[in-house]
Design a protein around this motif. Structure first.
Motif, PDB file in Angstrom:
ATOM      1  N   GLU A  83     -13.568  -2.206  -2.718  1.00 32.91           N
ATOM      2  CA  GLU A  83     -12.188  -2.270  -2.219  1.00 32.91           C
ATOM      3  C   GLU A  83     -12.207  -3.100  -0.953  1.00 32.91           C
ATOM      4  OE1 GLU A  83      -9.886   1.264  -1.518  1.00 32.91           O
ATOM      5  OE2 GLU A  83     -10.539   2.152  -3.411  1.00 32.91           O
ATOM      6  N   VAL A  85      -9.886  -4.413   2.430  1.00 30.91           N
ATOM      7  CA  VAL A  85      -8.635  -4.359   3.189  1.00 30.91           C
ATOM      8  C   VAL A  85      -8.576  -5.601   4.077  1.00 30.91           C
ATOM      9  CG1 VAL A  85      -8.331  -1.849   3.182  1.00 30.91           C
ATOM     10  CG2 VAL A  85      -9.669  -2.926   5.018  1.00 30.91           C
ATOM     11  N   GLN A  94      -4.266  -3.054   1.816  1.00 26.45           N
ATOM     12  CA  GLN A  94      -5.074  -3.330   0.613  1.00 26.45           C
ATOM     13  C   GLN A  94      -4.956  -4.780   0.185  1.00 26.45           C
ATOM     14  OE1 GLN A  94      -6.337   0.330   0.795  1.00 26.45           O
ATOM     15  NE2 GLN A  94      -7.139  -1.066  -0.748  1.00 26.45           N
ATOM     16  N   ASN A  98      -0.923  -5.130  -3.563  1.00 27.45           N
ATOM     17  CA  ASN A  98      -0.445  -4.326  -4.694  1.00 27.45           C
ATOM     18  C   ASN A  98       0.671  -3.392  -4.215  1.00 27.45           C
ATOM     19  OD1 ASN A  98      -1.598  -2.036  -3.511  1.00 27.45           O
ATOM     20  ND2 ASN A  98      -3.469  -2.156  -4.742  1.00 27.45           N
ATOM     21  N   ASN A 100       0.567  -0.388  -3.273  1.00 24.68           N
ATOM     22  CA  ASN A 100       0.166   0.368  -2.073  1.00 24.68           C
ATOM     23  C   ASN A 100       0.309  -0.491  -0.820  1.00 24.68           C
ATOM     24  OD1 ASN A 100      -0.511   2.690  -3.533  1.00 24.68           O
ATOM     25  ND2 ASN A 100      -2.489   1.800  -4.090  1.00 24.68           N
ATOM     26  N   THR A 101      -0.017  -1.778  -0.950  1.00 24.53           N
ATOM     27  CA  THR A 101       0.113  -2.681   0.207  1.00 24.53           C
ATOM     28  C   THR A 101       1.571  -2.747   0.669  1.00 24.53           C
ATOM     29  OG1 THR A 101      -1.480  -4.036  -1.036  1.00 24.53           O
ATOM     30  CG2 THR A 101      -0.786  -4.851   1.118  1.00 24.53           C
ATOM     31  N   LYS A 182      -1.168   0.148  -8.770  1.00 23.72           N
ATOM     32  CA  LYS A 182      -1.595   0.930  -7.612  1.00 23.72           C
ATOM     33  C   LYS A 182      -3.121   0.990  -7.542  1.00 23.72           C
ATOM     34  CE  LYS A 182       1.152   4.181  -6.049  1.00 23.72           C
ATOM     35  NZ  LYS A 182       1.903   5.440  -5.911  1.00 23.72           N
ATOM     36  N   ASP A 183      -3.755   0.163  -8.353  1.00 27.59           N
ATOM     37  CA  ASP A 183      -5.217   0.085  -8.387  1.00 27.59           C
ATOM     38  C   ASP A 183      -5.693  -0.701  -7.160  1.00 27.59           C
ATOM     39  OD1 ASP A 183      -7.866  -0.486  -8.910  1.00 27.59           O
ATOM     40  OD2 ASP A 183      -7.543  -1.035 -11.008  1.00 27.59           O
ATOM     41  N   ASN A 184      -6.416  -0.032  -6.271  1.00 22.92           N
ATOM     42  CA  ASN A 184      -6.849  -0.686  -5.036  1.00 22.92           C
ATOM     43  C   ASN A 184      -8.146  -1.470  -5.180  1.00 22.92           C
ATOM     44  OD1 ASN A 184      -4.732   0.135  -3.443  1.00 22.92           O
ATOM     45  ND2 ASN A 184      -5.761   1.977  -2.692  1.00 22.92           N
TER      46      ASN A 184
END
Ligand code: UDP
Length: 367
Positions: A83, A85, A94, A98, A100-101, A182-184
């Motif tokens: 992963e 960041v 992230q 994605n 989440n970002t 949502k796959d980081n």
């Protein structure tokens, strides 16, 4: 029985050597001008017991059953999933960008609006290269695309390649697409991990065969005495640069040791917009090593210059690919068994698994 010479002891050279030694039962001499095997994937354990990737982070990942089956014969891998960041406006976010970002960098109400629009415009769980993603009609999505382009791609790519994302081969930035998910994880491949005993050991095991001899600190000095040559160096060097030098990007690393357990949250933290380095690697994350100390490397990019630094990344624009093919045409004229492979030999931005697959395919096709 034919005599084979393999130039370069990285993954490509080691794999082709192994296949020839084991399946044809022929002798193979592997030479490398460096003082170590494994090429740019070379690693070593330092005095703190931390495995250091000397030339930047290497994460093995593949969807190829063939490659995975082959490589597993030579070492075990952990179940590490990478992963990354990036520091975006001072926030750890992230990468790839994605869903989440979205919530990390925007106020919740804006993130929700963008998320809804994205779900209408794209299929969930698809990957969209940034240069595609920028072709948006909706003003909110246009704003988002420009944000991602400017905050993640523009300055990182300019540092890494010396030119803007619009000027590099689209396949380069497409390696890190906007991910409607949502796959980081950085990679979605079925198989991923880090070799538990390191890459150098893995390559050593590939090369460990009664028909293979390895000579380090040895320059290529011609085909004499060999029936076949497999060359994993740069093709312009093979031909003494007679048509000119093939351009590459190079990178260098500044290592630092800290008297603390961890320096950063992830093995790799990108700095698109701050500082002159592109990213910081913290090695102990890869094999989950325990130590009171930690070692990091700041990665800087520069042009490759003959005699000054090493080749890392081919720059596949039209002119360079043409120059590569001009050299390749010379090979055909030679009427000798000389094969080029690997990131440098093929002048292609291979990941480790593609380099292995290419060596296996070359073996199957020509031998
Ligand atoms: N890239 C970027 N920002 C990032 C990460 C990647 O602009 O935060 C672009 C950059 O052009 C980079 C390319 O995407 O060279 C491929 O990134 P990747 O992480 O695959 O590069 P590698 O690990 O092979 O150096």
């Amino acid at each position: 029985m034919k005599k084979n010479l393999v130039v370069g002891a990285g993954f490509s050279g080691a794999v082709i050597a192994r296949l020839i030694a084991e399946r044809l039962d022929e002798s193979v001499l592997v030479i490398d001008k460096k003082d170590h095997i494994a090429g740019n994937s070379y690693d070593y354990r330092d005095s703190n017991g931390i495995m250091i990737h000397k030339h930047g982070s290497h994460i093995f990942h593949t969807n190829s059953e063939k490659v995975w089956q082959f490589i597993r014969r030579f070492g075990d891998f952990n179940t590490y999933m990478h992963e990354v960041v990036g520091i975006i406006d001072g926030i750890e976010a992230q990468i790839p960008f994605n869903f989440n970002t979205l919530y990390q960098v925007f106020p919740e109400s804006l993130a929700r609006r963008l998320e809804e629009k994205l779900l209408k415009a794209f299929k969930y769980n698809t990957k969209v290269p940034i240069l595609e993603f920028q072709k948006q009609a909706d003003s909110d999505l246009k704003f988002l695309a420009e944000y991602v382009y400017e905050k993640i791609f523009l300055n990182y790519t300019t540092k890494q390649w010396g030119v803007s994302p619009k000027e590099v081969d689209g396949a380069v930035t497409a390696r890190v697409p906007v991910y409607l998910s949502k796959d980081n994880r950085y990679f979605q491949d079925k198989y991923q991990g880090i070799p538990i005993e390191g890459y150098a050991k893995l390559v050593e095991n590939i090369l460990s065969h009664k028909n293979i001899e390895v000579r380090l600190n040895t320059e290529y000095s011609g085909m004499e005495g060999f029936d076949r040559v497999f060359y994993t160096g740069s093709i312009d060097e093979f031909f003494d640069y007679k048509f000119g030098v093939l351009p590459y990007r190079s990178v260098y690393f500044k290592f630092e040791e800290y008297d603390r357990e961890f320096y950063q949250s992830h093995a790799c933290v990108n700095y698109p917009n701050n500082y002159d380095f592109t990213r910081i690697h913290e090695y102990k994350h890869y094999l989950n090593e325990r130590s009171d100390k930690t070692v990091i490397a700041k990665e800087y990019s520069e042009s490759f210059e003959l005699g000054k630094n090493e080749r890392y990344y081919p720059i596949s624009d039209k002119a360079n690919v043409e120059l590569y093919h001009k050299y390749l045409d010379e090979v055909k004229k030679m009427n000798k068994e000389v094969y080029f492979l690997g990131r440098l030999g093929d002048y292609k931005y291979y990941n480790m698994d593609s380099a292995i697959e290419r060596a296996i395919t070359l073996f199957e096709e020509v031998l």
